[in-house]
Structures are given as structure tokens and as C-alpha cells.
Design a protein around this motif. Structure first.
Motif, PDB file in Angstrom:
ATOM      1  N   ALA A  68       0.858  -1.194   0.000  1.00  0.00           N
ATOM      2  CA  ALA A  68       0.000   0.000   0.000  1.00  0.00           C
ATOM      3  C   ALA A  68       0.885   1.231   0.000  1.00  0.00           C
ATOM      4  CB  ALA A  68      -0.894   0.002   1.237  1.00  0.00           C
ATOM      5  N   ILE A  69       0.584   2.155  -0.893  1.00  0.00           N
ATOM      6  CA  ILE A  69       1.278   3.439  -0.904  1.00  0.00           C
ATOM      7  C   ILE A  69       0.259   4.515  -0.530  1.00  0.00           C
ATOM      8  CG2 ILE A  69       2.436   5.179  -2.354  1.00  0.00           C
ATOM      9  CD1 ILE A  69       4.190   2.750  -2.085  1.00  0.00           C
ATOM     10  N   VAL A  70       0.622   5.365   0.412  1.00  0.00           N
ATOM     11  CA  VAL A  70      -0.211   6.522   0.723  1.00  0.00           C
ATOM     12  C   VAL A  70       0.496   7.753   0.143  1.00  0.00           C
ATOM     13  CG1 VAL A  70      -1.259   7.930   2.533  1.00  0.00           C
ATOM     14  CG2 VAL A  70      -0.975   5.470   2.877  1.00  0.00           C
ATOM     15  N   LEU A  71      -0.271   8.581  -0.533  1.00  0.00           N
ATOM     16  CA  LEU A  71       0.299   9.822  -1.078  1.00  0.00           C
ATOM     17  C   LEU A  71      -0.626  10.962  -0.707  1.00  0.00           C
ATOM     18  CD1 LEU A  71       2.477  11.186  -2.889  1.00  0.00           C
ATOM     19  CD2 LEU A  71       0.932  10.853  -4.811  1.00  0.00           C
ATOM     20  N   GLU A  72      -0.029  12.003  -0.142  1.00  0.00           N
ATOM     21  CA  GLU A  72      -0.822  13.168   0.232  1.00  0.00           C
ATOM     22  C   GLU A  72      -0.671  14.265  -0.805  1.00  0.00           C
ATOM     23  OE1 GLU A  72      -1.221  13.324   4.944  1.00  0.00           O
ATOM     24  OE2 GLU A  72       0.665  14.105   4.222  1.00  0.00           O
ATOM     25  N   GLY A  73      -1.791  14.768  -1.252  1.00  0.00           N
ATOM     26  CA  GLY A  73      -1.796  15.976  -2.065  1.00  0.00           C
ATOM     27  C   GLY A  73      -2.677  16.922  -1.294  1.00  0.00           C
ATOM     28  N   LEU A  74      -3.742  17.380  -1.913  1.00  0.00           N
ATOM     29  CA  LEU A  74      -4.733  18.100  -1.123  1.00  0.00           C
ATOM     30  C   LEU A  74      -5.511  17.116  -0.273  1.00  0.00           C
ATOM     31  CD1 LEU A  74      -6.182  20.818  -3.471  1.00  0.00           C
ATOM     32  CD2 LEU A  74      -4.461  21.003  -1.701  1.00  0.00           C
ATOM     33  N   ASN A  75      -5.633  15.910  -0.790  1.00  0.00           N
ATOM     34  CA  ASN A  75      -6.254  14.819  -0.036  1.00  0.00           C
ATOM     35  C   ASN A  75      -5.189  13.764   0.187  1.00  0.00           C
ATOM     36  OD1 ASN A  75      -8.177  16.148  -1.846  1.00  0.00           O
ATOM     37  ND2 ASN A  75      -9.648  14.898  -0.798  1.00  0.00           N
ATOM     38  N   ARG A  76      -5.513  12.823   1.066  1.00  0.00           N
ATOM     39  CA  ARG A  76      -4.629  11.672   1.200  1.00  0.00           C
ATOM     40  C   ARG A  76      -5.289  10.516   0.473  1.00  0.00           C
ATOM     41  NH1 ARG A  76      -3.882  11.521   7.657  1.00  0.00           N
ATOM     42  NH2 ARG A  76      -3.024  13.596   7.912  1.00  0.00           N
ATOM     43  N   LYS A  77      -4.512   9.777  -0.288  1.00  0.00           N
ATOM     44  CA  LYS A  77      -5.084   8.664  -1.017  1.00  0.00           C
ATOM     45  C   LYS A  77      -4.241   7.408  -0.817  1.00  0.00           C
ATOM     46  CE  LYS A  77      -7.258  11.610  -4.423  1.00  0.00           C
ATOM     47  NZ  LYS A  77      -7.364  11.993  -5.821  1.00  0.00           N
ATOM     48  N   VAL A  78      -4.926   6.290  -0.862  1.00  0.00           N
ATOM     49  CA  VAL A  78      -4.260   4.996  -0.695  1.00  0.00           C
ATOM     50  C   VAL A  78      -4.295   4.251  -2.015  1.00  0.00           C
ATOM     51  CG1 VAL A  78      -4.325   2.788   0.525  1.00  0.00           C
ATOM     52  CG2 VAL A  78      -4.992   4.865   1.711  1.00  0.00           C
ATOM     53  N   TYR A  79      -3.158   3.690  -2.415  1.00  0.00           N
ATOM     54  CA  TYR A  79      -3.052   2.930  -3.662  1.00  0.00           C
ATOM     55  C   TYR A  79      -2.556   1.538  -3.303  1.00  0.00           C
ATOM     56  CZ  TYR A  79      -3.270   7.690  -5.382  1.00  0.00           C
ATOM     57  OH  TYR A  79      -3.658   8.992  -5.603  1.00  0.00           O
ATOM     58  N   LEU A  80      -3.345   0.547  -3.673  1.00  0.00           N
ATOM     59  CA  LEU A  80      -3.010  -0.831  -3.301  1.00  0.00           C
ATOM     60  C   LEU A  80      -2.574  -1.623  -4.521  1.00  0.00           C
ATOM     61  CD1 LEU A  80      -6.114  -1.633  -1.039  1.00  0.00           C
ATOM     62  CD2 LEU A  80      -3.845  -0.893  -0.284  1.00  0.00           C
ATOM     63  N   ALA A  81      -1.609  -2.513  -4.322  1.00  0.00           N
ATOM     64  CA  ALA A  81      -1.186  -3.408  -5.400  1.00  0.00           C
ATOM     65  C   ALA A  81      -0.713  -4.721  -4.804  1.00  0.00           C
ATOM     66  CB  ALA A  81      -0.067  -2.775  -6.211  1.00  0.00           C
ATOM     67  N   GLU A  82      -0.969  -5.782  -5.512  1.00  0.00           N
ATOM     68  CA  GLU A  82      -0.502  -7.089  -5.035  1.00  0.00           C
ATOM     69  C   GLU A  82       0.856  -7.378  -5.652  1.00  0.00           C
ATOM     70  OE1 GLU A  82      -3.136 -10.374  -5.615  1.00  0.00           O
ATOM     71  OE2 GLU A  82      -1.708 -11.792  -4.737  1.00  0.00           O
ATOM     72  N   LYS A  83       1.757  -7.901  -4.822  1.00  0.00           N
ATOM     73  CA  LYS A  83       3.071  -8.291  -5.323  1.00  0.00           C
ATOM     74  C   LYS A  83       2.930  -9.666  -5.952  1.00  0.00           C
ATOM     75  CE  LYS A  83       6.695  -6.232  -2.598  1.00  0.00           C
ATOM     76  NZ  LYS A  83       7.358  -6.251  -1.302  1.00  0.00           N
ATOM     77  N   ILE A  84       3.341  -9.766  -7.186  1.00  0.00           N
ATOM     78  CA  ILE A  84       3.252 -11.063  -7.851  1.00  0.00           C
ATOM     79  C   ILE A  84       4.644 -11.684  -7.875  1.00  0.00           C
ATOM     80  CG2 ILE A  84       2.589 -12.267  -9.977  1.00  0.00           C
ATOM     81  CD1 ILE A  84       0.245 -10.894  -8.497  1.00  0.00           C
ATOM     82  N   PHE A  85       4.753 -12.811  -7.192  1.00  0.00           N
ATOM     83  CA  PHE A  85       6.038 -13.506  -7.129  1.00  0.00           C
ATOM     84  C   PHE A  85       6.203 -14.388  -8.354  1.00  0.00           C
ATOM     85  CE2 PHE A  85       4.837 -12.687  -2.706  1.00  0.00           C
ATOM     86  CZ  PHE A  85       5.977 -12.041  -2.260  1.00  0.00           C
ATOM     87  N   LYS A  86       7.435 -14.786  -8.608  1.00  0.00           N
ATOM     88  CA  LYS A  86       7.681 -15.652  -9.768  1.00  0.00           C
ATOM     89  C   LYS A  86       6.932 -16.982  -9.643  1.00  0.00           C
ATOM     90  CE  LYS A  86      11.865 -14.130 -11.983  1.00  0.00           C
ATOM     91  NZ  LYS A  86      13.299 -14.337 -12.153  1.00  0.00           N
ATOM     92  N   GLU A  87       7.040 -17.559  -8.414  1.00  0.00           N
ATOM     93  CA  GLU A  87       6.322 -18.823  -8.208  1.00  0.00           C
ATOM     94  C   GLU A  87       4.958 -18.463  -7.624  1.00  0.00           C
ATOM     95  OE1 GLU A  87       8.696 -21.738  -5.898  1.00  0.00           O
ATOM     96  OE2 GLU A  87      10.226 -20.189  -6.019  1.00  0.00           O
ATOM     97  N   GLU A  88       4.023 -18.167  -8.497  1.00  0.00           N
ATOM     98  CA  GLU A  88       2.757 -17.605  -8.042  1.00  0.00           C
ATOM     99  C   GLU A  88       1.979 -18.495  -7.084  1.00  0.00           C
ATOM    100  OE1 GLU A  88       0.027 -15.513 -10.509  1.00  0.00           O
ATOM    101  OE2 GLU A  88       1.556 -15.268 -12.047  1.00  0.00           O
TER     102      GLU A  88
ATOM    103  N   ASP B  56       3.086  13.051   4.001  1.00  0.00           N
ATOM    104  CA  ASP B  56       3.349  13.154   2.560  1.00  0.00           C
ATOM    105  C   ASP B  56       3.250  11.821   1.810  1.00  0.00           C
ATOM    106  OD1 ASP B  56       3.725  15.906   2.699  1.00  0.00           O
ATOM    107  OD2 ASP B  56       5.798  15.655   3.291  1.00  0.00           O
ATOM    108  N   TYR B  57       4.049  10.855   2.224  1.00  0.00           N
ATOM    109  CA  TYR B  57       3.921   9.542   1.588  1.00  0.00           C
ATOM    110  C   TYR B  57       4.444   8.471   2.545  1.00  0.00           C
ATOM    111  CZ  TYR B  57       8.902  10.236   0.367  1.00  0.00           C
ATOM    112  OH  TYR B  57      10.253  10.477   0.412  1.00  0.00           O
ATOM    113  N   GLY B  58       4.037   7.255   2.282  1.00  0.00           N
ATOM    114  CA  GLY B  58       4.478   6.140   3.117  1.00  0.00           C
ATOM    115  C   GLY B  58       4.123   4.834   2.439  1.00  0.00           C
ATOM    116  N   LYS B  59       4.715   3.767   2.930  1.00  0.00           N
ATOM    117  CA  LYS B  59       4.508   2.454   2.291  1.00  0.00           C
ATOM    118  C   LYS B  59       4.255   1.409   3.368  1.00  0.00           C
ATOM    119  CE  LYS B  59       7.347  -0.775  -0.472  1.00  0.00           C
ATOM    120  NZ  LYS B  59       8.055  -1.589   0.511  1.00  0.00           N
ATOM    121  N   PHE B  60       3.320   0.538   3.083  1.00  0.00           N
ATOM    122  CA  PHE B  60       3.016  -0.560   4.003  1.00  0.00           C
ATOM    123  C   PHE B  60       3.041  -1.879   3.246  1.00  0.00           C
ATOM    124  CE2 PHE B  60       1.035   3.189   5.717  1.00  0.00           C
ATOM    125  CZ  PHE B  60       1.277   3.110   7.072  1.00  0.00           C
TER     126      PHE B  60
END
Lengths: 352, 345
Positions: free
Chosen positions: A203-223, A265-269
Motif C-alpha cells: 500500500a502506498i499513501v500519497l498526500e496531495g490536497l487529499n490523502r489517497k491509498v493505492y493498493l497493489a498485489e506483489k506477484i512472485f515468480k512462483e505464483e 506526505d507519503y508512506g509504504k506498508f
């Protein structure tokens, strides 16, 4: 500052890196390109018409800042003389000079370098974390509640340093050996936590005028292998592969964690989802690797999935940092946003 | 070869006005010290046969520390920081960068202590008794159903009773909203709201390390307060009533049962351990009506106003009750810090 609130001059502070500052090659690798990466980021700012100053994070930093007086700085420092926990000295110096800066303040930065305390705080706010125990000595009694397999991590170092396949212990004997290695090599406590097998979400959080959360799944080679880990090798030597992930509930948990850990401003989880679809926050970083896609940073790779390019990320941070410096109120999180929006059509500054 | 302590820098912030509950702006400087306190403090340090370099913790502090780095064996950190999100830990952060030893907590400890809400979260997660709380960024946020009136509204990151006046205790929604508005707009920071306890109130000075010594406990005697003042250590009580009464409204050592004393000491030692406090601090405790103690606040660095300036500054007063004069107290703080760094003193 121009009419829209963007600064005309910006400093970039990056880690001063020498091999002898780091106890191991692996930790050195996480920072060795700091100056090069700063120049790449600076190139983007220069193309936006901003004058850029570059500063290594050394004790002479203040003299250089007072000479140039940039309107704000990007604080990308991950360590001072190889010590990650000293990175929090940079916000301290910037605050005393009253220079606006990106990223967390001293509290957010110091917390980030104490993973055990972070887990304590998240848990106390109802954010799920794996059960864990802090070892200042490899011989401490193992908590009876801890269940193998356990994964060992350095308490004060990020960048997946020493997160290898050998970091996962199936027995107490292996755990003791691992703890002994980590504590003796890095001269700091190590954290043992229950290993959660399953999918991994970033999860990446990015603050602009608002704070927004962007989620993505990590895809490993051996799925299909649920025991995969986002190892050091994976993070630093292989190409990351993300795909969009949606869950408003998880986005809400991330928002809460961002506040609890005093990030800015930004952060990662990093979050693991076990086979019963339960989430566990396994790592947080208030100062994650920052840069455009060509530097293969999670922030650019993941926001790219949402149609946000690096220039847009920089614009948001520039405006947000200058707004903060003027004491303007930040707007609350945008409800249920981030993981389902199509950002390429939005420009949140128009609303201002 | 072991270094010995000869030259120290004294880091401080100075206030230009005496704290006044009726002057909103003046309350912002309450954490700082009067010029007389600073001068007197420096003289006492010099009386310990030390060369003292006073440095005001302003924008030029870093450069002055850097220029004099080789002439400073240790910093006595008494600064609160001028401005910024985590102002109390700016000086520890600079000192870490410059590798200069200093008294008191690390940047993490000082940052935790300054942010009352997060300090309470950390303490709670380690089983230290603290009250439930809610943090407000705006005066319009909804109140948690768990919190029942009467409540107390405080600035989240301010010490020395700044922002805590008679009006801080609120009995209803209207009063709550009014006080939230005052705290958030005047201090430009979040407000912390928690239940107002009206049981016995104590302050516990702690000195030294491994383990720290607990000096005589001070109890606030709210029964002696003038009519109209609510029973709490407010700005009015601490900076006006106590000074005028010469300390008639607190008792040291507190008259306290061995059971309660032991309970309070254990809570304070646990707090010290969890927050990784160093050298000296003062912890404020308040009991509920059933006599259960809760940690209200941690003061690090604790106030240390010399006796010729004020006879009611809690830490030096408690030290005097323990038979320790002011300079001995300063010496013990320096000695505790020196011991941590392997400096001979």
C-alpha cells in the motif's frame, strides 16, 4: 514560490554512502545509489523549471542549506554514516531552520526505525499484526505463544536487509542461530514474528490536497507458492511485478496506520493476507525508496498502475509541503478512494 | 582513554513573558524559561567547576554546536525547541548528528513524550494504566461514545500546563466544542481529550539510571485552592497560586499509604522503562475515586527552576526534601549522563 504555490528552488538531501559505513554488503547495496538517484529525481524537478540543490546528509548540511536557502527540501536520507536510526536527525535540523520538507517528522522517522514499537502501536489501534517478540540477546526465552515458522528481521533496518529464505525458521535451533547472526553482525535487537503465508499487498499513501491509498498485489515468480517472501534478492535484484488490488476495508486500515505512525506526505506498508483472507501488517516505512519508474521504486510502479506518473507525484508533494508550511489545513482522506479510482482523469488541484 | 567532564554546553529556550492564563499568546511560551532562571542555572553549573557555554536553542543552535563541538564534553539539554512538529527532540537529533553526548532522552523518547497521545498508546500497549483518550484535529469531530463527561481538553504537544486552565474541564458538548476550538486554533496542534479524574494527584520525580531513584512524591492539595478554581494542576494553579502561596497547596512527601506508594512507584518505573527515559524526568499521576492511579503525563526534561528564582519548582523541591541541594541535584543528573557515555565525572 509561484502563484500556484509551487517552490522555485528545492533541495534534495540524500544519504552520504561509503562502503565502510555499513556492516555488510547487503545493507550497503540498499543505499549505494543514493546520490545517483537524487540526480535522477532532480532532473524531473529541473524539467519542471525548478532550481535544484543537492546535499549529502552530513554534519555540514546546515552550512550548505543556510547558504542556498532552498524554499523546501526533499528528504531522501535513509541513513547517516550507515546508521538508519540517525536519519531522523534530518527532520530535526530542518525544523530548527524552519525549512519545509517532505516526509515524516522526527517522531514518524524515529518510529520507523523501531519495528517492534510500530507493531505495538498498530496493534493498540486495532490494526492486525503478526505476533512478534523482540530479542536483544539470542538467548532470551522464546514466548510460549509464538508459533513456528518464525521470520527474523532487524529491528532498526529497512530495505529487506537480511530478509532471505534463511530468515524463516522452522525450529528453535535455527531461530537461535539466526538471532545470533543478526544481533552480533548488526549490533541491534532482532524481531522474530510469526510468518504469515499467503498473498502480499503493498500500500502506498500519497498526500496531495487529499490523502489517497493505492493498493497493489506483489506477484512472485512462483505464483502458487504461499510461502514466498519479499526477500532482499527480490527487492533489490529482480524486477518488481505488481498488479492493482482493491479492498476499501484494507484501504481504511492503511489510512489509520498512516495516522497512528505519524507519517506525512507519503508512506509504504506491506501487508500479508493469509489463506483465510485475514490481513496482517508486516512492515511500514515512512521514508521508502523514492523515485521514478526507471529507478524501479514501488511508489512509482504502483502509482503508475493508477495512471499517475512521477511528475504528478512530485507536483503533489511540492504543493502539499508548501501548504503544510503555511499552516493550511489538509483535507481528510478521500472516502473509499485510491484502490478503485482511475486517477489519470483527475487533477485534484483544480478544485483548489 | 576515558574522557573527563570539564566543559559543558547548556541548551535552553528563553521566554520573554511570564505565563498568564488570560493571555492566549503568552501561553505558547510557557514551556520555556525566564532569563533569570537561565542565568541562575548557568551560575550553578559553573559552581560545579565546569566551564559552561550557554546556547539558546534557536535557529543558530546547530552552527554554534558544530563550531564548538571539540570544546564540549557534554550538553545539558534543557531546551524545548522553538517550533515544528516535534520541537522537543530537535536538539537531541542535532546532538546525535554531531555525536555530542547529552543529558536526557533520545530523539525517539523526547518525540514520544511530546506527543501525549502516542505516549499513552505506547504505555497502554505495555500494560501501564492510562486513561482512554481521543485526539481531535478539528472541533467538529464526533466524540467517542466511550468518553463520558466531565472531560479534560489539552493541547496534544505542550508541557508546563500550557493550555490547561479552569476552562479545560468541560461538562457538556458546548463546553467541549468551545475548548477544542481554543486549543486547536491557539496552539495550532491537535487536542487530546480524556476523562477528568478528580481523585488524588501526584507528581513523581525520578533521577539517575539503572534503575532511577524515585525522589519524594509530591501531592497537590486541591482542598486549599481559592474558591472557583477547579481541582487540577492548571496554569492558574501552577504559575500563580503556587507561587503566591509559597507552596501551601502541595505536600511533599505525600502522605500516602505504603500500598499506593508502591503501586505508583511500579507504574513510574514501568513508564521509565517503556519510554526509555534517561537521567531525570517527572511523571504526573492522578487517581480515580476508587484510588487507582493513572499516568497523566511525562515531563522530560522536567522543570528545574533554581531555588533563588522559585521555591515551588517540583523537582528541586522534592530533591530538597530528600536532603539534596540544587547543585547536588544538577551534579547527579550530569553524573547519570556521564556514566551512560563512559565520561569520568
Amino acid at each position: 514560490m509561484d502563484k500556484e504555490g509551487s517552490p522555485q528552488s528545492v533541495g534534495i538531501i540524500y544519504s552520504e554512502v561509503k562502503r565502510e559505513y555499513f556492516p555488510t554488503e547487503t545493507q550497503y547495496l540498499t543505499e549505494k545509489d543514493a546520490e545517483h538517484d537524487a540526480k535522477i529525481i532532480g532532473g524531473y524537478l529541473e524539467r519542471m523549471g525548478i532550481k535544484v540543490f543537492y546535499y549529502p546528509g552530513t554534519p555540514t548540511l546546515v552550512v550548505d542549506l543556510l547558504r542556498d536557502r532552498p524554499e523546501m527540501v526533499f528528504n531522501l536520507v535513509g541513513s547517516i554514516h550507515g546508521q538508519e536510526y540517525l536519519a531522523s536527525t534530518i527532520p530535526g535540523i530542518l525544523e530548527s531552520l524552519d525549512i519545509p520538507y517532505t516526509g515524516a517528522g522526527i517522531l514518524g522517522e524515529t518510529l520507523a526505525y523501531n519495528k517492534f514499537l510500530v507493531k505495538d502501536l498498530l496493534q493498540s489501534h486495532g490494526i492486525p499484526v503478526p505476533r512478534s517478540q523482540l530479542f536483544s540477546s539470542p538467548n532470551l526465552l522464546l514466548d510460549m505463544k509464538m508459533r513456528f515458522p518464525l521470520i527474523t528481521k532487524l529491528n532498526e533496518i529497512h530495505g529487506a536487509v537480511e530478509i532471505t529464505k534463511d530468515a524463516v525458521s522452522d525450529s528453535e535451533k535455527h531461530l537461535r542461530e539466526r538471532l545470533k547472526f543478526l544481533i552480533n553482525t548488526y549490533k541491534q535487537p532482532a524481531l522474530a514474528e510469526e510468518f504469515i503465508a499467503g498473498r502480499e499487498i503493498t500500500a502506498i499513501v500519497l498526500e496531495g490536497l487529499n490523502r489517497k491509498v493505492y493498493l497493489a498485489e506483489k506477484i512472485f515468480k512462483e505464483e502458487n507458492n504461499p510461502n514466498q517472501i519479499a526477500s532482499f534478492e527480490y527487492q533489490w535484484t529482480e524486477e518488481a511485478h505488481y498488479q492493482k488490488f482493491e479492498d476499501p476495508y484494507l484501504a481504511d486500515l492503511v489510512k489509520r496506520a498512516f495516522d497512528v505512525l505519524r507519517m506525512s506526505d507519503y508512506g509504504k506498508f506491506d501487508i500479508r493476507m493469509d489463506q483465510s483472507n485475514r490481513y496482517y501488517f508486516i512492515d511500514s516505512n515512512s521514508n521508502p525508496a523514492f523515485g521514478p519508474k526507471e529507478l524501479d521504486c514501488a511508489i512509482a510502479n504502483i502509482l503508475g498502475l493508477y495512471g499517475i506518473d512521477f511528475t504528478e507525484i512530485l507536483k503533489r508533494l511540492l504543493l502539499n509541503t508548501m501548504r503544510d508550511a503555511q499552516g493550511k489545513e489538509r483535507l481528510p482522506f478521500t472516502p473509499s478512494e485510491g484502490n478503485s479510482n482511475n486517477e489519470s482523469t483527475t487533477n485534484e488541484y483544480v478544485a483548489e | 582513554m576515558n574522557m573527563s567532564l570539564n566543559r559543558i554546553a547548556f541548551l535552553y529556550n528563553v521566554r520573554r513573558n511570564y505565563p498568564d492564563p488570560n493571555e492566549k499568546q503568552v501561553q505558547l511560551d510557557t514551556d520555556f524559561d525566564d532569563p533569570a532562571t537561565i542565568d541562575s542555572f548557568v551560575k550553578h553549573l559553573q559552581n560545579l567547576n565546569l566551564t559552561v557555554l550557554p546556547i539558546e536553542a534557536d535557529e543558530s543552535a546547530y552552527l554554534r554546536l558544530q563550531e564548538n563541538k571539540d570544546k564540549i564534553d557534554l550538553v545539558f539539554n534543557f531546551a524545548e525547541g522553538l517550533h515544528g512538529r516535534d520541537r522537543e527532540c530537535q536538539i537531541p537529533a542535532m546532538l546525535e548528528m554531531l555525536k555530542i553526548p547529552y543529558t536526557g532522552g533520545s530523539p525517539l523518547t523526547e518525540a514520544l513524550v511530546l506527543d501525549k497521545a502516542i505516549a499513552k498508546d505506547v504505555l497502554r500497549s505495555h500494560g501501564v494504566p492510562v486513561l482512554p483518550h481521543q485526539v481531535f484535529s478539528t472541533e467538529t469531530e464526533e466524540l467517542d461514545l466511550e468518553l463520558k463527561f466531565p472531560l479534560i481538553v489539552k493541547p496534544n504537544s505542550q508541557g508546563s500546563s500550557a493550555g490547561i486552565t479552569n476552562d479545560s474541564v468541560v461538562e457538556n458538548e458546548n463546553e467541549l466544542r468551545r475548548q477544542l476550538k481554543f486549543v486547536i486554533s491557539n496552539f495550532k496542534q491537535k487536542a487530546l481529550v480524556e476523562p477528568f479524574l478528580d481523585g488524588r494527584e501526584f507528581s513523581v520525580p525520578m533521577l539517575g539510571n539503572n534503575p532511577p531513584e524515585i525522589l519524594p512524591i509530591i501531592e497537590s492539595d486541591h482542598s486549599t485552592l481559592p474558591a472557583g478554581l477547579k481541582p487540577l494542576d492548571s496554569l492558574e494553579v501552577k504559575w500563580i497560586v503556587e507561587e503566591e502561596s509559597g507552596g501551601a497547596n502541595f505536600i511533599c512527601p505525600a502522605k500516602i499509604s505504603p500500598d499506593l506508594e508502591e503501586k505508583i512507584k511500579q507504574i513510574c518505573l514501568q513508564t521509565w522503562e517503556v519510554l526509555r527515559l534517561c537521567d531525570f524526568c517527572r511523571i504526573d499521576i492522578r487517581c480515580d475515586r476508587a484510588g487507582n492511579p493513572y499516568v497523566l503525563e511525562v515531563n522530560s526534561p522536567a522543570g528545574l527552576i533554581p531555588p533563588e528564582v522559585s521555591m515551588t519548582s517540583y523537582f528541586p523541591l522534592s530533591a530538597r526534601v530528600a536532603g539534596m541541594d540544587y547543585e547536588t541535584l544538577l551534579k547527579k543528573i550530569l553524573s547519570a549522563a556521564c556514566h551512560r557515555y563512559g565520561i569520568t565525572y
